[in-house]
Design a protein around this motif. Structure first.
Motif, PDB file in Angstrom:
ATOM      1  N   GLU A 150      -5.125   8.232   6.973  1.00  0.00           N
ATOM      2  CA  GLU A 150      -4.978   7.175   5.991  1.00  0.00           C
ATOM      3  C   GLU A 150      -4.077   6.158   6.601  1.00  0.00           C
ATOM      4  OE1 GLU A 150      -5.880   9.528   1.713  1.00  0.00           O
ATOM      5  OE2 GLU A 150      -3.744   9.683   2.729  1.00  0.00           O
ATOM      6  N   ILE A 151      -3.017   6.521   7.338  1.00  0.00           N
ATOM      7  CA  ILE A 151      -2.006   5.408   8.003  1.00  0.00           C
ATOM      8  C   ILE A 151      -2.890   4.666   8.921  1.00  0.00           C
ATOM      9  CG2 ILE A 151      -0.297   5.153   9.477  1.00  0.00           C
ATOM     10  CD1 ILE A 151       1.055   7.887   7.871  1.00  0.00           C
ATOM     11  N   PHE A 152      -3.779   5.347   9.583  1.00  0.00           N
ATOM     12  CA  PHE A 152      -4.593   4.570  10.573  1.00  0.00           C
ATOM     13  C   PHE A 152      -5.390   3.593   9.853  1.00  0.00           C
ATOM     14  CE2 PHE A 152      -8.355   4.157  12.990  1.00  0.00           C
ATOM     15  CZ  PHE A 152      -7.835   3.810  14.334  1.00  0.00           C
ATOM     16  N   THR A 153      -6.133   3.963   8.663  1.00  0.00           N
ATOM     17  CA  THR A 153      -6.822   3.330   8.127  1.00  0.00           C
ATOM     18  C   THR A 153      -6.243   1.913   7.553  1.00  0.00           C
ATOM     19  OG1 THR A 153      -8.118   5.146   7.241  1.00  0.00           O
ATOM     20  CG2 THR A 153      -8.459   3.101   6.047  1.00  0.00           C
TER      21      THR A 153
ATOM     22  N   ALA B 121       0.776  -1.312   0.114  1.00  0.00           N
ATOM     23  CA  ALA B 121      -0.026  -0.052   0.094  1.00  0.00           C
ATOM     24  C   ALA B 121       0.909   1.208  -0.133  1.00  0.00           C
ATOM     25  CB  ALA B 121      -1.003  -0.048   1.155  1.00  0.00           C
ATOM     26  N   VAL B 122       1.875   1.099   0.862  1.00  0.00           N
ATOM     27  CA  VAL B 122       2.852   2.372   0.799  1.00  0.00           C
ATOM     28  C   VAL B 122       3.536   2.476  -0.369  1.00  0.00           C
ATOM     29  CG1 VAL B 122       4.868   3.507   2.199  1.00  0.00           C
ATOM     30  CG2 VAL B 122       3.178   2.266   3.321  1.00  0.00           C
ATOM     31  N   PHE B 123       3.895   1.513  -0.988  1.00  0.00           N
ATOM     32  CA  PHE B 123       4.681   1.462  -2.505  1.00  0.00           C
ATOM     33  C   PHE B 123       3.887   1.980  -3.291  1.00  0.00           C
ATOM     34  CE2 PHE B 123       5.110  -0.705  -6.407  1.00  0.00           C
ATOM     35  CZ  PHE B 123       6.546  -0.504  -6.701  1.00  0.00           C
ATOM     36  N   ILE B 124       2.504   1.452  -3.439  1.00  0.00           N
ATOM     37  CA  ILE B 124       1.763   2.050  -4.579  1.00  0.00           C
ATOM     38  C   ILE B 124       1.318   3.736  -4.328  1.00  0.00           C
ATOM     39  CG2 ILE B 124      -0.706   1.824  -5.593  1.00  0.00           C
ATOM     40  CD1 ILE B 124      -0.288  -1.136  -5.083  1.00  0.00           C
ATOM     41  N   ALA B 125       1.086   3.920  -3.113  1.00  0.00           N
ATOM     42  CA  ALA B 125       0.915   5.334  -2.839  1.00  0.00           C
ATOM     43  C   ALA B 125       2.185   6.212  -3.302  1.00  0.00           C
ATOM     44  CB  ALA B 125       0.569   5.645  -1.324  1.00  0.00           C
TER      45      ALA B 125
ATOM     46  N   ILE C 204      -7.268  -2.544   1.064  1.00  0.00           N
ATOM     47  CA  ILE C 204      -6.605  -1.567   1.523  1.00  0.00           C
ATOM     48  C   ILE C 204      -6.494  -0.266   0.561  1.00  0.00           C
ATOM     49  CG2 ILE C 204      -4.302  -0.661   2.877  1.00  0.00           C
ATOM     50  CD1 ILE C 204      -3.790  -3.611   3.144  1.00  0.00           C
ATOM     51  N   LEU C 205      -6.497  -0.476  -0.429  1.00  0.00           N
ATOM     52  CA  LEU C 205      -6.397   0.367  -1.599  1.00  0.00           C
ATOM     53  C   LEU C 205      -7.566   1.123  -1.697  1.00  0.00           C
ATOM     54  CD1 LEU C 205      -4.082  -1.158  -4.446  1.00  0.00           C
ATOM     55  CD2 LEU C 205      -3.435   0.080  -2.581  1.00  0.00           C
ATOM     56  N   GLU C 206      -8.469   0.402  -1.705  1.00  0.00           N
ATOM     57  CA  GLU C 206     -10.012   0.983  -1.987  1.00  0.00           C
ATOM     58  C   GLU C 206     -10.283   1.656  -0.683  1.00  0.00           C
ATOM     59  OE1 GLU C 206     -12.093   1.071  -4.361  1.00  0.00           O
ATOM     60  OE2 GLU C 206     -11.583  -0.513  -5.785  1.00  0.00           O
ATOM     61  N   ALA C 207      -9.818   1.462   0.454  1.00  0.00           N
ATOM     62  CA  ALA C 207     -10.319   2.229   1.871  1.00  0.00           C
ATOM     63  C   ALA C 207      -9.526   3.669   1.692  1.00  0.00           C
ATOM     64  CB  ALA C 207      -9.891   1.423   2.981  1.00  0.00           C
ATOM     65  N   ILE C 208      -8.238   3.686   1.046  1.00  0.00           N
ATOM     66  CA  ILE C 208      -7.664   5.081   1.138  1.00  0.00           C
ATOM     67  C   ILE C 208      -7.780   5.653  -0.137  1.00  0.00           C
ATOM     68  CG2 ILE C 208      -5.994   4.437   2.905  1.00  0.00           C
ATOM     69  CD1 ILE C 208      -3.978   3.823   0.769  1.00  0.00           C
ATOM     70  N   GLY C 209      -8.690   5.102  -1.152  1.00  0.00           N
ATOM     71  CA  GLY C 209      -8.782   5.660  -2.218  1.00  0.00           C
ATOM     72  C   GLY C 209      -7.636   5.825  -3.470  1.00  0.00           C
ATOM     73  N   LEU C 210      -7.035   4.600  -3.385  1.00  0.00           N
ATOM     74  CA  LEU C 210      -5.661   4.645  -4.354  1.00  0.00           C
ATOM     75  C   LEU C 210      -6.007   3.580  -5.621  1.00  0.00           C
ATOM     76  CD1 LEU C 210      -2.588   4.276  -2.099  1.00  0.00           C
ATOM     77  CD2 LEU C 210      -3.128   6.071  -3.362  1.00  0.00           C
ATOM     78  N   PRO C 211      -5.584   4.020  -6.773  1.00  0.00           N
ATOM     79  CA  PRO C 211      -5.966   2.859  -7.977  1.00  0.00           C
ATOM     80  C   PRO C 211      -5.415   1.484  -7.751  1.00  0.00           C
ATOM     81  CG  PRO C 211      -4.225   4.193  -8.177  1.00  0.00           C
ATOM     82  CD  PRO C 211      -4.726   4.676  -7.155  1.00  0.00           C
ATOM     83  N   THR C 212      -6.359   0.425  -8.110  1.00  0.00           N
ATOM     84  CA  THR C 212      -6.047  -0.896  -7.960  1.00  0.00           C
ATOM     85  C   THR C 212      -5.308  -1.560  -8.928  1.00  0.00           C
ATOM     86  OG1 THR C 212      -8.311  -1.544  -8.536  1.00  0.00           O
ATOM     87  CG2 THR C 212      -7.926  -1.303  -6.116  1.00  0.00           C
ATOM     88  N   ASN C 213      -5.193  -0.692 -10.098  1.00  0.00           N
ATOM     89  CA  ASN C 213      -4.559  -1.300 -11.376  1.00  0.00           C
ATOM     90  C   ASN C 213      -3.063  -1.582 -11.249  1.00  0.00           C
ATOM     91  OD1 ASN C 213      -3.947   1.416 -11.144  1.00  0.00           O
ATOM     92  ND2 ASN C 213      -4.270   1.946 -13.332  1.00  0.00           N
ATOM     93  N   ASP C 214      -2.535  -0.840 -10.153  1.00  0.00           N
ATOM     94  CA  ASP C 214      -1.056  -1.195 -10.194  1.00  0.00           C
ATOM     95  C   ASP C 214      -0.646  -2.510  -9.202  1.00  0.00           C
ATOM     96  OD1 ASP C 214      -0.060   1.295 -11.306  1.00  0.00           O
ATOM     97  OD2 ASP C 214      -0.681   2.270  -9.560  1.00  0.00           O
TER      98      ASP C 214
END
Length: 530
Positions: free
Chosen positions: A403-406, A388-392, A432-442
């Motif tokens: 977002e870290i707490f999430t 999650a941190v890598f994709i962010a 996790i990615l959906e919960a913090i609003g990051l794209p899942t295509n990565d």
């Protein structure tokens, strides 16, 4: 030239050296027996480690032969057989061990041990998640990786992760309560979506996604674990009426462990071909490591710190014993975990080794290890948080405190529902990615190197289960000794005082009265003067 031999402090000369030769022969025989005993005792461990090393060499040699897909399948066949055997034994092992374990412990100790186990699993998983996030901010694996894409690395993008976060947690609750126990042995519940179109009164067309339930292939291990625990407690409550069924499950469990001991002799061969086939099948490893090397390094470093420092320190804090001595007896399960990348497949060998090599109480190991293999996923939590941190960072997204707490909470919860199978934790990263609003295509990038990271992930998962069993065994022994000491103290108070034999009471009995059943016809009661 004559030689001397020292005997009882005196040096004597023996022309034919007969006594020296006898003593040398005795020493050699003793050394040979010790060596043979060591090899016999550690045969499976030595063969398993050798299987991993030979597998690496074999895979490297066969890789240069440019095998076709069909030939790779044939080459991997012995390893596939090992996985099938281990998966075959999971269902009877989990169900029977949990039922017999829950039935062998009284309700009070079962609740206490269960509470300690849940607290241990929760705390260690949270610590693992926190460690991964801290390492992610220190190492910054995604910094400068924004130019990476799956097409440049030749990665197939066939991942669909459009699942809502709330539905993922609802599926977890649904799987805890399976509607059909027989179906739970080979199917689990997942949510899919159907899109409906609706015509509104003003002529507009609206699209609505409606969640629908599907049964997919895969054992619903969570539901089976919960039902087995409840059934074990219920049989214990029945008393004499439930003893026959308890004995049945105990016998079934012991027979399963005998089968496991037979399978373990095939483990070195299976591991050799599992490791070798994975090396043959892997793509351009140099390109992947150079492109995603920081992510791989950060994930494996997190596993090394958590598995090599954090978990052993927790074990030492509770038991005051050397954790590495404890872990030394579990080399075979760790090698199996590394080769199979499956916590569930490692469970049979883990139960066998932890009982025989480390002396863990069967009631503890067969109660806690099946649960741990399902819900305790420290390595998966590290892997998911780091991803999650890598994709962010790759998407230049600055994570705030909320977002870290999430990520912490979601990774801890979703790791419980992660399947104990190879690559079981990849799709849960989407939650996790959906919960913090990051794209899942990565996620395709994560899946490309998952086969590397997933091996250390599984080793840390099973190590956490084993150390948890060791802590519970120690606490249970300590509690039993304390109760025994209290009983002894009470018993000592009832020892009679010889000066007061005239004073009697029917409430306190002599020790010799209980230990002499021949005197039952003439009971005598004496009271101690305190």
């Amino acid at each position: 030239m004559e030689k001397t031999c020292e005997t009882n402090g005196h040096i004597d000369k023996y022309p034919d050296h007969t006594v020296c030769q006898v003593e040398d022969a005795k020493n050699k025989t003793k050394a040979g027996k010790n060596c043979a005993q060591f090899l016999r005792k550690n045969a499976i461990v030595i063969l398993t480690v050798s299987g991993v090393l030979v597998g690496v060499g074999l895979g490297t040699a066969v890789r240069s032969m440019n095998l076709t897909k069909a030939q790779m399948t044939y080459f991997a066949f012995p390893g596939e057989l090992l996985l099938r055997m281990l998966k075959m034994i999971i269902l009877p092992l989990v169900v029977c061990s949990l039922i017999s374990g829950a039935a062998s412990l009284d309700t009070r100790s079962l609740g206490k041990l269960g509470g300690i186990a849940v607290a241990y699993f929760l705390v260690t998983t949270l610590m693992a998640s926190g460690l991964a996030i801290a390492l992610g901010f220190i190492i910054k694996p995604g910094a400068g990786a924004g130019a990476l894409n799956s097409n440049a690395l030749g990665i197939e993008t066939t991942i669909t992760t459009n699942k809502e976060t709330v539905d993922s947690f609802l599926d977890l609750a649904r799987n805890l309560m399976p509607a059909n126990l027989v179906a739970a042995a080979f199917r689990s519940y997942v949510t899919d979506y159907v899109t409906y179109t609706k015509n509104t009164t003003d002529g507009n067309v609206t699209m609505e996604r409606v969640p629908v339930g599907l049964e997919v292939e895969g054992m619903n291990i969570l539901g089976l674990v919960l039902f087995s625990l409840i059934l074990g407690v219920a049989l214990k409550k029945l008393g004499p009426e439930g003893e026959e069924l308890i004995r049945f499950f105990n016998a079934f469990n012991e027979a399963t462990m005998v089968i496991v001991s037979w399978i373990m002799w095939y483990v070195p061969i299976g591991i050799m071909f599992l490791v070798g086939s994975k090396i043959v099948e892997m793509g351009n490893i140099v390109l992947l490591v150079t492109s995603l090397g920081k992510y791989i390094m950060a994930s494996i470093l997190g596993h090394i710190i958590h598995g090599g420092i954090v978990l052993p320190l927790i074990y030492f804090a509770f038991t005051r014993k050397n954790p590495f001595t404890f872990l030394l007896g579990l080399i075979t399960p760790f090698a199996t975990a590394f080769a199979t990348s499956s916590s569930s497949a490692t469970l049979p060998t883990m139960i066998k080794c932890i009982e025989e090599n480390n002396g863990i109480d069967k009631r503890i190991s067969r109660f806690i290890l099946p649960i741990g293999a399902t819900v305790n996923m420290d390595g998966a939590a590290i892997f998911q948080c780091m991803a999650a941190v890598f994709i962010a960072q790759m998407n230049n997204h600055e994570l705030n405190a909320g977002e870290i707490f999430t990520i912490l909470v979601t990774a801890t919860a979703s790791s419980v529902g992660a399947a104990g199978i190879p690559a079981g934790g990849v799709l849960t990263i989407a939650i996790i990615l959906e919960a913090i609003g990051l794209p899942t295509n990565d996620l395709s990038l994560i899946l490309a190197v998952d086969w590397i990271v997933d091996r250390t992930t599984t080793v840390v998962n099973v190590e956490g289960d084993a150390l948890g069993a060791g802590i519970l065994h120690h606490l249970n022994q300590k509690d039993a000794e304390k109760n025994q000491q209290e009983l002894n103290d009470v018993y000592v108070e009832a020892v009679p005082n010889c000066k007061s034999e005239e004073e009697t009471s029917p409430l306190v009995m002599h020790r010799d009265q209980i230990s002499n059943p021949q005197n039952i016809s003439v009971p005598e009661s004496k009271e101690s003067v305190l």
